[in-house]
Structures are given as structure tokens and as C-alpha cells.
Design a protein around this motif. Sequence first.
Motif, mmCIF file in Angstrom:
data_model
loop_
_atom_site.group_PDB
_atom_site.id
_atom_site.type_symbol
_atom_site.label_atom_id
_atom_site.label_comp_id
_atom_site.label_asym_id
_atom_site.label_seq_id
_atom_site.Cartn_x
_atom_site.Cartn_y
_atom_site.Cartn_z
ATOM 1 N N THR A 91 0.825 -1.209 0.000
ATOM 2 C CA THR A 91 0.000 0.000 0.000
ATOM 3 C C THR A 91 0.856 1.254 0.000
ATOM 4 O OG1 THR A 91 -1.721 -1.221 1.197
ATOM 5 C CG2 THR A 91 -1.859 1.193 1.205
ATOM 6 N N ALA A 92 1.907 1.251 0.832
ATOM 7 C CA ALA A 92 2.783 2.424 0.885
ATOM 8 C C ALA A 92 3.486 2.628 -0.451
ATOM 9 C CB ALA A 92 3.806 2.242 2.000
ATOM 10 N N LEU A 93 3.914 1.564 -1.100
ATOM 11 C CA LEU A 93 4.571 1.692 -2.389
ATOM 12 C C LEU A 93 3.617 2.206 -3.458
ATOM 13 C CD1 LEU A 93 7.143 1.190 -4.053
ATOM 14 C CD2 LEU A 93 6.368 -1.153 -4.418
ATOM 15 N N LEU A 94 2.363 1.730 -3.457
ATOM 16 C CA LEU A 94 1.367 2.192 -4.422
ATOM 17 C C LEU A 94 1.067 3.671 -4.240
ATOM 18 C CD1 LEU A 94 -0.590 1.377 -6.681
ATOM 19 C CD2 LEU A 94 -2.268 0.795 -4.933
ATOM 20 N N TRP A 95 0.969 4.116 -2.989
ATOM 21 C CA TRP A 95 0.706 5.544 -2.717
ATOM 22 C C TRP A 95 1.860 6.411 -3.184
ATOM 23 C CZ3 TRP A 95 3.402 8.905 0.408
ATOM 24 C CH2 TRP A 95 2.818 10.157 0.630
ATOM 25 N N PHE A 96 3.067 5.905 -3.007
ATOM 26 C CA PHE A 96 4.234 6.678 -3.433
ATOM 27 C C PHE A 96 4.273 6.827 -4.950
ATOM 28 C CE2 PHE A 96 8.385 8.409 -3.106
ATOM 29 C CZ PHE A 96 9.117 7.916 -4.154
ATOM 30 N N GLN A 142 1.695 6.691 -6.996
ATOM 31 C CA GLN A 142 0.592 7.570 -7.395
ATOM 32 C C GLN A 142 0.953 9.028 -7.183
ATOM 33 O OE1 GLN A 142 -2.067 6.485 -8.901
ATOM 34 N NE2 GLN A 142 -3.028 8.506 -9.150
ATOM 35 N N SER A 143 1.663 9.327 -6.105
ATOM 36 C CA SER A 143 2.078 10.700 -5.835
ATOM 37 C C SER A 143 3.053 11.174 -6.897
ATOM 38 C CB SER A 143 2.707 10.803 -4.454
ATOM 39 O OG SER A 143 1.781 10.416 -3.458
ATOM 40 N N CYS A 154 2.490 14.347 -9.560
ATOM 41 C CA CYS A 154 3.490 15.409 -9.663
ATOM 42 C C CYS A 154 3.908 15.602 -11.107
ATOM 43 C CB CYS A 154 4.685 15.082 -8.792
ATOM 44 S SG CYS A 154 5.977 16.339 -8.816
ATOM 45 N N SER A 155 4.106 14.496 -11.855
ATOM 46 C CA SER A 155 4.540 14.568 -13.248
ATOM 47 C C SER A 155 3.472 15.209 -14.110
ATOM 48 C CB SER A 155 4.885 13.167 -13.738
ATOM 49 O OG SER A 155 5.206 13.185 -15.091
ATOM 50 N N SER A 156 2.179 14.895 -13.844
ATOM 51 C CA SER A 156 1.078 15.455 -14.632
ATOM 52 C C SER A 156 0.986 16.959 -14.459
ATOM 53 C CB SER A 156 -0.240 14.790 -14.236
ATOM 54 O OG SER A 156 -0.151 13.393 -14.477
#
Length: 446
Positions: A337-342, A344-345, A349-351
Motif C-alpha cells: 500500500t505504501a509503495l502504491l501511494w508513493f 501515485q504521488s 506530480c509529473s502530470s
Amino acid sequence: MWTKDGRNIHSGWTRFRVLQHALRIKEVETDDAGTYICKATNGFGSVNVNYTLIVIDDSSSRNGAGTANGEHTPELAGKLVRPRFTQPAKMRKRVIARPVGSSVRLKCTASGNPRPDIVWLKDNRPLVDEEGGAGGGGGGGGEGKKKKWTLSLKNLMPEHSGKYTCHVSNRAGEINATYKVEVIQRTNSKPILTGTHPVNTTVDYGGTTSFQCKVRSDVKPVIQWLKRVEPGDENKFNSTIEVGDHRFVVLPTGEVWSRPDGSYLNKLLITRAKEEDAGMYICLGANTMGYSFRSAYLTVLPDRKPPPNSFPTTTSPSLPWPVIIGIPAGVAFILGTALLWFCQSKRTCSSSSSSSSSSSALPAAQRLPAANRDRAAAALQSQPANGDKDCLSYEDYIAHQQLLLAQGGAGLAPKVYPKIYTDIHTHTHSHVDGKVHQHQHIHYQC
């Protein structure tokens, strides 16, 4: 086993020494010539090796040279010297016991001026050569003839027992030496294991211990150690012998030591004891008349040190299986979960960076200073997709925006692309002082 002319060579032959792989003869005499046979025997057969010994007697030539050069000079000087024994160390043992059929040599080497004469007596009566077998006695001959000073008794019989005296004399004086010879009847029996050894022994794992075996025999026996092979371990050894219902392996045996009491001693040394060293050991003593044996057990205590590849178990066996499986699964779920949230963040940021890069263009920004352009390029090189203030520092964000405005250009015709397009250019600048700098310009167009 060694034989000479059909007779066994044993400990009674004092000048003969049977080694593990050889026969050694000291102070060789003419009578030592003959046929020698080495016979090796084990449970599978025997083999013989024959030797013919030829003894060359050159004492007469040595005697002539010694008489001419060494004996006449003192006599010509006229000085008298009474006799004296020249090898007293070889005369210390005056009581000698030998078994029937053996041999003995009695030494009385002496010197003096004039050259002394020697007479051998047995029980105070002159001894003739025939009575002493091949021995020598009486005057005549020179220093080089060993038989002049040595009495050799061969193939001893009980009637050879008695007191033998050497009488050495010249014009200056005389000396005597007496030996007592005892000829012992052979028992013609097989060896006897005396004492309590070998005895049961316990040793620590990796420790050192030994078994010993004491054998009484009228001739030097053969002492051999055997170890019983446990059922199923036959393939671990190259060769084994079968005795009764068990199989044994023959162990390497050290030297057999002769003791003053007439017995023989041998030791079996076990170093760095391991579990496979435990078991039954047998000491076997044999001679031409038969053999005797005795067994003992070796116990090897278990190794107290844990194996190097064993690790203590941290999970208690009392916990239920769902708990044991659920704890690792929960940890994996939290990390996922922590890796998926990272991720997604980073994508968000890139968008935002892409939308900010294409928002506007100012013609005046074409005059952006070179320092700001370099700063923006360095920021973009490290994080090319991060244009948002949350992804870059404030200064890098401003420099980035100014660079985009300067590169856009007011006079360029707009182009429409079906998706976000990234174009990267590398420029090389050479300075007067020889330094070369490379800058990457990254364009975001929509």
C-alpha cells in the motif's frame, strides 16, 4: 618373519634386529653368511623374499697392517703397559638370559704393551673352540680379528649355561671379566595377553585417547589392532576380514616395544575422536605357535557444540497457524500500500509539471539571463517531469518557467500533437580558457 637357513630369527639373536620393513645385522661375522628369507603373511595368503648374504673376511690384511704400524712401535720403545679393557660400555651387562636355540656374544676387547693374550674359561676351566661353537678364544692373531676378543655362542642349549671368564694378560699384568649365561627352555606356547588391558574407554568428541596391549611371548610376537565394522558400514572401508559372524578392519599399528620383564607392549592412539570411532576394538597377539586376543569398547561422547548451520527458532510453536501466516501477509500488504501511494504521488506530480510547462509563453522571456537558463536545465536534468512547486524548490520552479517562456518564441507557428511531446537538445559551449560545458534543454510542447 625372518629366517636364516631355515631357523627363525628372534629376540635371542642379539646382533639381529627385525625392523618393520628390514632386517639389520650388527658387527657382521663370517658365520652370518647364508640364505635369509622374509615371509609376510596375512589372512589372504603369504609371500616370500629370498636373500643370499656373502661375508668377505679381510681381517688378515688389516691385521698385518696393524701389526706393522701400530703394535711394534711401543715395544721398541721398551715401555710396558698393563692390559686394559677398551670397550667397557659393551661389558656392563654381565648376567645374560637367552632362550634355547638363540645366540650370544661375550666381549672382552683389551689393549696393552706388549700385546696381551686372552684365554676364555667356563666355570674356571679352559674353554676349547669346539665347546664354544663358532666362538674364538686363546692367543694369537692381531687386534683386527674380532674373534680374538669376542666369544660367540651359537644355537644355545641348556648345557651352555654357566660362568664365562676372559683372562687377559701380558708381562705388565693381567685383568679378568666374568659373564653369567643362563639358557632358558622354550615354552613353545602361543602369546599370552597379560594385565587388564585393553580396557573400555570413554572419550570426549574431538579428544584423544589410546588403547594398550601387553603380550608375553618367548619370541617377539606380532601385535595387530582390529576394529569391528558395524552392519551397513562395510562399504566405507577398502577391505575387511571376516571373523565369525562379524567383519573387522585392520588398523595401522605402531612399533612393538620390548619391556625388561620379557613382555611386549603396543599402543593404539586415537586422535580427534568422532562418532564413527566408537565401537569394539581387538588386540591380537600372534607368534608361530598361535594367537590370543582381547577386546574393549570405545565410547565417544556427543559433540556439545551446535552445528554451524543451525539457528534458533524465533517463532513459538504454540502460536496457531493462521497467526503465523497472517503476520507476514499483513506486513506485505502494508508495504504494498505504501509503495502504491508513493507511485501515485509521483504520477500526480509529473502530470502537474506537464500542464504547467504548456500554460503560457511570454516573448519578453527570450532575454532570460544565461545563469537562470543553466539553473533551470540542471533542475530539469535531475527531475525532468517535476514542474510543480510541490516537486521542485521555489527557485528551480521560477527558473524552469522562465526557460520555457524563452524557448517558446512568439513568432513560431503553433503545432498540435496528439499527445505530450518531449524534445531534448544538448548544447556544447567552449570558453576562451579551454573549458567546455554541456547543457541540456528540455522542451514541453502541446
